[in-house]
Write a protein that holds these residues in place. Structure first.
Motif: not given
Length: 319
Positions: A177-206
């Motif tokens: 949004l600022a127009g700056w280059p996006v910096e990624l450690y290791g070029g971002g080539r590592q695999i890391s699952d992303m999960v919506w925080v609302g789904d995290v909350a749902r699982a914790l309460v369940a």
């Protein structure tokens, strides 16, 4: 149930409180910070390192969801003691408290539990203590492993916010949004699952509701998507979403890997474990939908908390 939420003023904690209310429960925030803006739930000020305070929390609720921790990868390597003291001692205090009052509980665990950094080591140790307490102390605590949670209200680190730990989603969105280059450690080539925080909350309460029924799960519940993706692909999606909203495209710059993380690492979850707490993984928010909501939130709140180092200029690139 009246449910104590340690770290309830944090990013995930606020969503957990909202999920508890939506399911007819009453949250009681336990935090060493006073009430966060927009957080209207009762707060008990205290520190998870204080065993007496944790027992006092247990005396005033019917179950506890334990979220509070010292976060960070390279931050906790440079100074491992706070993570060890807070995460390990705090985790044990949580377990002793629920054992004393025979309360159901949930311990949030980390997806990269096998990594050798202070955060992952201390959190995975508590996960093992949960198994010990359940087996030998008769506790009813379920472990819920969470991969990379993202969503609105996640704090960005400097120069865009007051966060002490650099998180991938706000870091990429704010730079795009600022127009700056996006910096990624290791070029971002590592695999890391992303999960919506609302789904995290749902699982914790369940998972807490399952424990309240007396069911201690044999397996750790893992909260994550069906489809895994690289950090670079996530960054490219965020840049694409920003461009769709009128912002100029920005380049991606590779940075060396941070200490405590591994190049090409794969951090994934087994979403089929969610069935144990009554959640169909198909019902979870997709990465594109969740990131679109998150980008829109940051656009709406852009500039409110941003501070730019002297000599640098924050460039707004929206058309």
């Amino acid at each position: 149930m009246k449910v104590g939420v340690t770290g309830g003023n944090g990013f995930i904690g606020r969503y957990v409180c909202e999920e508890l209310i939506s399911r007819g429960h009453e949250p009681l925030v336990f935090d060493h910070h006073s009430r966060t803006a927009g957080q209207d739930h009762p707060v008990m000020l205290g520190d998870i390192r204080d065993a007496t305070a944790m027992v006092e929390l247990a005396a005033h609720c019917d179950g506890i969801i334990h979220l509070a921790a010292v976060l960070g990868t390279q931050e906790t390597i440079r100074n491992p003691r706070p993570a060890a003291e807070t995460n390990l001692v705090g985790g044990l205090n949580f377990l002793e408290a629920v054992a004393q009052y025979d309360l159901p509980g949930v311990n949030i665990a980390v997806g990269n539990h096998w990594m050798n950094n202070s955060y992952s080591i201390s959190k995975s140790a508590v996960e093992r203590f949960v198994h010990m307490f359940n087996a030998d102390r008769g506790t009813r605590v379920n472990n819920v492993r969470v991969v990379n949670a993202y969503g609105p209200r996640q704090l960005a680190a400097a120069p865009f916010g007051s966060g002490k730990v650099r998180k991938i989603t706000p870091a990429v969105i704010c730079r795009a949004l600022a127009g700056w280059p996006v910096e990624l450690y290791g070029g971002g080539r590592q695999i890391s699952d992303m999960v919506w925080v609302g789904d995290v909350a749902r699982a914790l309460v369940a998972a807490l509701e399952v424990a309240a029924r007396g069911e201690v799960l044999d397996r750790v519940v893992e909260v994550g998507p069906h489809e895994s993706t690289s950090i670079r692909s996530v960054a490219e999606l965020i840049i694409e979403l920003c461009v769709e909203r009128g912002y100029s495209p920005v380049p991606i710059e590779d940075l060396p890997m941070r200490p405590g993380e591994q190049a090409g690492a794969v951090v994934t979850a087994d979403p089929e474990t969610l069935h144990a707490v009554g959640i169909d993984p198909v019902s979870m928010v997709s990465l594109r939908e969740g990131m679109a909501r998150t980008v829109d939130w940051f656009i709406e709140h852009e500039g409110i908390h941003w501070s730019v180092p002297e000599g640098e200029q924050l460039v707004r690139t929206a058309n």
